[in-house]
Design a protein around this motif. Structure first.
Motif, PDB file in Angstrom:
ATOM      1  N   ASP A 180      50.544  36.583   1.589  1.00 28.27           N
ATOM      2  CA  ASP A 180      49.339  37.122   0.954  1.00 28.27           C
ATOM      3  C   ASP A 180      49.212  38.637   1.109  1.00 28.27           C
ATOM      4  O   ASP A 180      48.182  39.216   0.768  1.00 28.27           O
TER       5      ASP A 180
ATOM      6  N   THR B 140      49.359  40.308   4.016  1.00 27.74           N
ATOM      7  CA  THR B 140      48.905  40.681   5.354  1.00 27.74           C
ATOM      8  C   THR B 140      50.088  41.076   6.235  1.00 27.74           C
ATOM      9  O   THR B 140      51.140  40.433   6.202  1.00 27.74           O
TER      10      THR B 140
ATOM     11  N   ARG C 232      46.624  43.494   9.732  1.00 25.70           N
ATOM     12  CA  ARG C 232      46.254  44.409   8.654  1.00 25.70           C
ATOM     13  C   ARG C 232      46.330  43.680   7.313  1.00 25.70           C
ATOM     14  O   ARG C 232      47.406  43.473   6.763  1.00 25.70           O
ATOM     15  N   THR C 233      45.171  43.256   6.817  1.00 24.30           N
ATOM     16  CA  THR C 233      45.121  42.612   5.514  1.00 24.30           C
ATOM     17  C   THR C 233      45.164  43.663   4.410  1.00 24.30           C
ATOM     18  O   THR C 233      45.061  44.875   4.669  1.00 24.30           O
ATOM     19  N   ARG C 234      45.302  43.210   3.159  1.00 22.02           N
ATOM     20  CA  ARG C 234      45.245  44.150   2.041  1.00 22.02           C
ATOM     21  C   ARG C 234      43.898  44.837   1.978  1.00 22.02           C
ATOM     22  O   ARG C 234      43.810  46.025   1.657  1.00 22.02           O
ATOM     23  N   TRP C 235      42.823  44.101   2.305  1.00 23.18           N
ATOM     24  CA  TRP C 235      41.500  44.709   2.309  1.00 23.18           C
ATOM     25  C   TRP C 235      41.396  45.771   3.391  1.00 23.18           C
ATOM     26  O   TRP C 235      40.742  46.796   3.210  1.00 23.18           O
ATOM     27  N   TRP C 236      42.036  45.518   4.549  1.00 24.18           N
ATOM     28  CA  TRP C 236      42.005  46.518   5.616  1.00 24.18           C
ATOM     29  C   TRP C 236      42.664  47.802   5.142  1.00 24.18           C
ATOM     30  O   TRP C 236      42.150  48.899   5.397  1.00 24.18           O
TER      31      TRP C 236
END
Length: 233
Positions: A154, A156, A171-175
């Motif tokens: 996904d 991350t 670290r997600t894409r949103w982060w």
């Protein structure tokens, strides 16, 4: 009808200006106040007297000796056993089994992948595992320790300490999008940590000045325009 609609919109604009003007001025004023001084100075870090680091000494212990040149030791549970995570004076992290005193080898790629699969939702869908040394860590990690980067399906990124055997960051894409937005917000895209620099202070001051001028102009009464003359019959 068109003139009436424009006048109505103008009145709404004025009332909305009063409604949002106060918090905008408050946000800009408090923002200018907060960026006026470096955060380390606000926290009082400049008042601390630096002292020379002293190696950790534990006479009679096999975990930490003077020869080990240790700076820090902490005890954690990993895999059902007590593990001492040791950091030496150079920042290198190793692990030792508390019960036996035996050194635990650094995590390999398979162990890092298994740890992420066990502790992260969706961690069993790892697409790539990459080792980064302490002096070349990815920008979204920004810490000087050797880590495995486990990339999930996904998008991350999960960072596992090679020496600590623990998940150090997720670290997600949103982060990463948030991190970019933060860098733009404080106008520091290089490090994204400097919240007090001349460019940011200057723009904050200009924005506050503009908002204050706008609030003052709210008090100005607009004169009614004279009616347009009627066309000749």
């Amino acid at each position: 009808m068109k003139l009436l609609s424009m006048c109505t919109l103008a009145k709404w604009h004025i009332w909305l200006g009063w409604l949002v003007g106060v918090p905008i001025v408050m946000w800009l004023a408090t923002g200018l106040f907060m960026v006026a001084r470096p955060i380390d100075e606000v926290r009082g870090n400049h008042l601390r007297i630096e002292s020379e680091a002293i190696p950790l000494k534990m006479p009679g212990s096999s975990l930490a000796t003077e020869e080990a040149n240790l700076r820090e030791m902490r005890i954690v549970m990993q895999g059902g056993r007590a593990v001492a995570v040791l950091t030496d004076m150079d920042g290198i992290v190793t692990r030792v089994d508390v019960a036996t005193g035996a050194a635990i080898p650094p995590l390999d790629a398979a162990a890092a992948r298994a740890l992420v699969a066990a502790q992260i939702v969706g961690g069993d869908k790892a697409e790539r595992v990459t080792l980064f040394p302490a002096d070349r860590t990815p920008f979204d990690f920004r810490r000087p320790i050797a880590v495995w980067q486990v990339q999930l399906a996904d998008g991350t990124n999960v960072y596992v300490g090679q020496g600590t055997g623990e998940i150090e960051a997720v670290r997600t894409r949103w982060w990463r999008a948030f991190d970019l937005a933060w860098g733009l917000h404080i106008m520091d895209l290089s490090e994204r940590e400097d919240t007090s620099h001349p460019v940011l202070i200057a723009f904050a001051a200009l924005s506050l000045t503009g908002a204050l001028i706008g609030c003052v102009l709210m008090f100005r009464r607009r004169k009614a325009r004279p009616a347009a003359p009627l066309p000749p019959a």
